[in-house]
Design a protein around this motif. Sequence first.
Motif, PDB file in Angstrom:
ATOM      1  N   GLU A  97       0.830  -1.209   0.000  1.00  0.00           N
ATOM      2  CA  GLU A  97       0.000   0.000   0.000  1.00  0.00           C
ATOM      3  C   GLU A  97       0.866   1.260   0.000  1.00  0.00           C
ATOM      4  N   LYS A  98       1.922   1.239   0.802  1.00  0.00           N
ATOM      5  CA  LYS A  98       2.832   2.393   0.872  1.00  0.00           C
ATOM      6  C   LYS A  98       3.528   2.613  -0.461  1.00  0.00           C
ATOM      7  N   ARG A  99       4.015   1.532  -1.075  1.00  0.00           N
ATOM      8  CA  ARG A  99       4.709   1.652  -2.354  1.00  0.00           C
ATOM      9  C   ARG A  99       3.772   2.139  -3.453  1.00  0.00           C
ATOM     10  N   GLN A 100       2.537   1.640  -3.456  1.00  0.00           N
ATOM     11  CA  GLN A 100       1.567   2.074  -4.458  1.00  0.00           C
ATOM     12  C   GLN A 100       1.237   3.555  -4.285  1.00  0.00           C
ATOM     13  N   LYS A 101       1.148   3.993  -3.034  1.00  0.00           N
ATOM     14  CA  LYS A 101       0.857   5.403  -2.745  1.00  0.00           C
ATOM     15  C   LYS A 101       1.989   6.303  -3.242  1.00  0.00           C
ATOM     16  N   LEU A 102       3.231   5.891  -2.978  1.00  0.00           N
ATOM     17  CA  LEU A 102       4.387   6.683  -3.408  1.00  0.00           C
ATOM     18  C   LEU A 102       4.523   6.688  -4.930  1.00  0.00           C
ATOM     19  N   GLU A 103       4.205   5.558  -5.553  1.00  0.00           N
ATOM     20  CA  GLU A 103       4.245   5.496  -7.013  1.00  0.00           C
ATOM     21  C   GLU A 103       3.211   6.451  -7.610  1.00  0.00           C
ATOM     22  N   LEU A 104       2.018   6.447  -7.037  1.00  0.00           N
ATOM     23  CA  LEU A 104       0.955   7.332  -7.517  1.00  0.00           C
ATOM     24  C   LEU A 104       1.346   8.798  -7.328  1.00  0.00           C
ATOM     25  N   GLU A 105       1.924   9.123  -6.181  1.00  0.00           N
ATOM     26  CA  GLU A 105       2.351  10.506  -5.920  1.00  0.00           C
ATOM     27  C   GLU A 105       3.402  10.953  -6.928  1.00  0.00           C
ATOM     28  N   TYR A 106       4.332  10.058  -7.244  1.00  0.00           N
ATOM     29  CA  TYR A 106       5.363  10.387  -8.228  1.00  0.00           C
ATOM     30  C   TYR A 106       4.750  10.654  -9.597  1.00  0.00           C
ATOM     31  N   LYS A 107       3.860   9.771 -10.037  1.00  0.00           N
ATOM     32  CA  LYS A 107       3.256   9.916 -11.356  1.00  0.00           C
ATOM     33  C   LYS A 107       2.356  11.150 -11.427  1.00  0.00           C
ATOM     34  N   GLN A 108       1.611  11.404 -10.361  1.00  0.00           N
ATOM     35  CA  GLN A 108       0.744  12.580 -10.338  1.00  0.00           C
ATOM     36  C   GLN A 108       1.561  13.873 -10.331  1.00  0.00           C
ATOM     37  N   THR A 109       2.660  13.871  -9.607  1.00  0.00           N
ATOM     38  CA  THR A 109       3.531  15.052  -9.557  1.00  0.00           C
ATOM     39  C   THR A 109       4.146  15.314 -10.919  1.00  0.00           C
ATOM     40  N   ARG A 110       4.587  14.253 -11.576  1.00  0.00           N
ATOM     41  CA  ARG A 110       5.170  14.400 -12.911  1.00  0.00           C
ATOM     42  C   ARG A 110       4.141  14.937 -13.902  1.00  0.00           C
ATOM     43  N   LYS A 112       1.529  16.703 -13.109  1.00  0.00           N
ATOM     44  CA  LYS A 112       1.164  18.064 -12.705  1.00  0.00           C
ATOM     45  C   LYS A 112       2.087  19.106 -13.331  1.00  0.00           C
ATOM     46  N   TYR A 113       3.363  18.750 -13.415  1.00  0.00           N
ATOM     47  CA  TYR A 113       4.341  19.713 -13.939  1.00  0.00           C
ATOM     48  C   TYR A 113       4.549  19.612 -15.443  1.00  0.00           C
ATOM     49  N   GLU A 114       3.860  18.678 -16.087  1.00  0.00           N
ATOM     50  CA  GLU A 114       4.041  18.500 -17.517  1.00  0.00           C
ATOM     51  C   GLU A 114       3.747  19.775 -18.316  1.00  0.00           C
ATOM     52  N   PRO A 115       2.634  20.502 -18.019  1.00  0.00           N
ATOM     53  CA  PRO A 115       2.378  21.755 -18.750  1.00  0.00           C
ATOM     54  C   PRO A 115       3.499  22.788 -18.561  1.00  0.00           C
ATOM     55  N   LEU A 116       4.038  22.874 -17.365  1.00  0.00           N
ATOM     56  CA  LEU A 116       5.135  23.813 -17.093  1.00  0.00           C
ATOM     57  C   LEU A 116       6.348  23.462 -17.933  1.00  0.00           C
ATOM     58  N   PHE A 117       6.715  22.188 -17.974  1.00  0.00           N
ATOM     59  CA  PHE A 117       7.871  21.771 -18.756  1.00  0.00           C
ATOM     60  C   PHE A 117       7.638  21.995 -20.252  1.00  0.00           C
ATOM     61  N   ASN A 118       6.406  21.738 -20.708  1.00  0.00           N
ATOM     62  CA  ASN A 118       6.088  21.954 -22.124  1.00  0.00           C
ATOM     63  C   ASN A 118       6.202  23.432 -22.482  1.00  0.00           C
ATOM     64  N   SER A 119       5.700  24.284 -21.586  1.00  0.00           N
ATOM     65  CA  SER A 119       5.785  25.735 -21.833  1.00  0.00           C
ATOM     66  C   SER A 119       7.237  26.196 -21.867  1.00  0.00           C
ATOM     67  N   VAL A 153      10.751  25.835 -12.744  1.00  0.00           N
ATOM     68  CA  VAL A 153      11.109  24.585 -13.414  1.00  0.00           C
ATOM     69  C   VAL A 153      12.070  23.758 -12.561  1.00  0.00           C
ATOM     70  N   GLN A 154      13.055  24.455 -11.967  1.00  0.00           N
ATOM     71  CA  GLN A 154      14.013  23.761 -11.115  1.00  0.00           C
ATOM     72  C   GLN A 154      13.333  23.153  -9.884  1.00  0.00           C
ATOM     73  N   GLU A 158      12.994  19.221  -8.820  1.00  0.00           N
ATOM     74  CA  GLU A 158      13.385  18.740  -7.493  1.00  0.00           C
ATOM     75  C   GLU A 158      12.229  18.028  -6.801  1.00  0.00           C
ATOM     76  N   ASP A 159      11.031  18.528  -7.002  1.00  0.00           N
ATOM     77  CA  ASP A 159       9.850  17.900  -6.416  1.00  0.00           C
ATOM     78  C   ASP A 159       9.642  16.501  -7.004  1.00  0.00           C
ATOM     79  N   ILE A 160       9.768  16.415  -8.319  1.00  0.00           N
ATOM     80  CA  ILE A 160       9.614  15.121  -8.991  1.00  0.00           C
ATOM     81  C   ILE A 160      10.692  14.151  -8.524  1.00  0.00           C
TER      82      ILE A 160
END
Length: 268
Positions: A97-110, A112-119, A153-154, A158-160
Amino acid sequence: MRKLNKVWLIVVLGLLVAAPPVGAASVEMAPTVKAAFDKMVASADSSLASRMTLTYQDLATLQTQNEEWDRNNGAIHADNSERLSQFSKEMKQLDAEKRQKLELEYKQTREKYEPLFNSYSALNKQIVVAKFFKSKEVNAALRAQAEAMKIPVQLAREDIKAKLDAWNAAKQSTADTVKRVRQTLAETKPLQDQIKAKKKSVTSLNGRFSEAWKGFSPAVKKADASAAMNALTEAVSISRQRNDLKESIYALEVNIKDILQRAKRQLD
């Protein structure tokens, strides 16, 4: 790791495979044999009669103990096998459960920042294109925007990275725990080998016991006290050896149980 997994598989199969029956022939006399035995004892001299009676009582007691060891060994072996069968499932579910939660947080964070990186990427491409138009004003404006986006962006990167590091750390922690548990469980392998060897010895003794006991009834029916006594003495000797082996098998099963409990604590 591959060697450890192979040992783990051997351990699992070793405990889960049902143990072969290691029981013994009954020493209870048929009514006719018992009557002949009592008559033979009554006609023997007092010393021999006493020895025969006590030896048969010893044999009956050893038979009872033998049956108790069979029950005890069967129960603890079944318990150990059941405990071991749970480890594969528990190791797969360890911190799942912990690993799945951390995996989801990583993917959601990535994401979330996709529009910023694209811009930011599009802005840098515009800067490259703007150089060909040689417009200082446009170029300066674009560079100013890009400069303003550097820190966000930096921070996003770092968050990701932090989310990815947390996820990887959790996976590594689980892998390390599973490795320790498998190493602990592998300690049961030499004990299982000893049990297997002792059970073969018990099987051999069972055969010897059956042969010895076969001579008892004919000797009694012939009123051959000496032959009957020899058969009883040999049967008692074999029974003691067999019970000693079964007691040592039980002790090994207890050791395996202790190892499984230690492995369980490592998982908890």
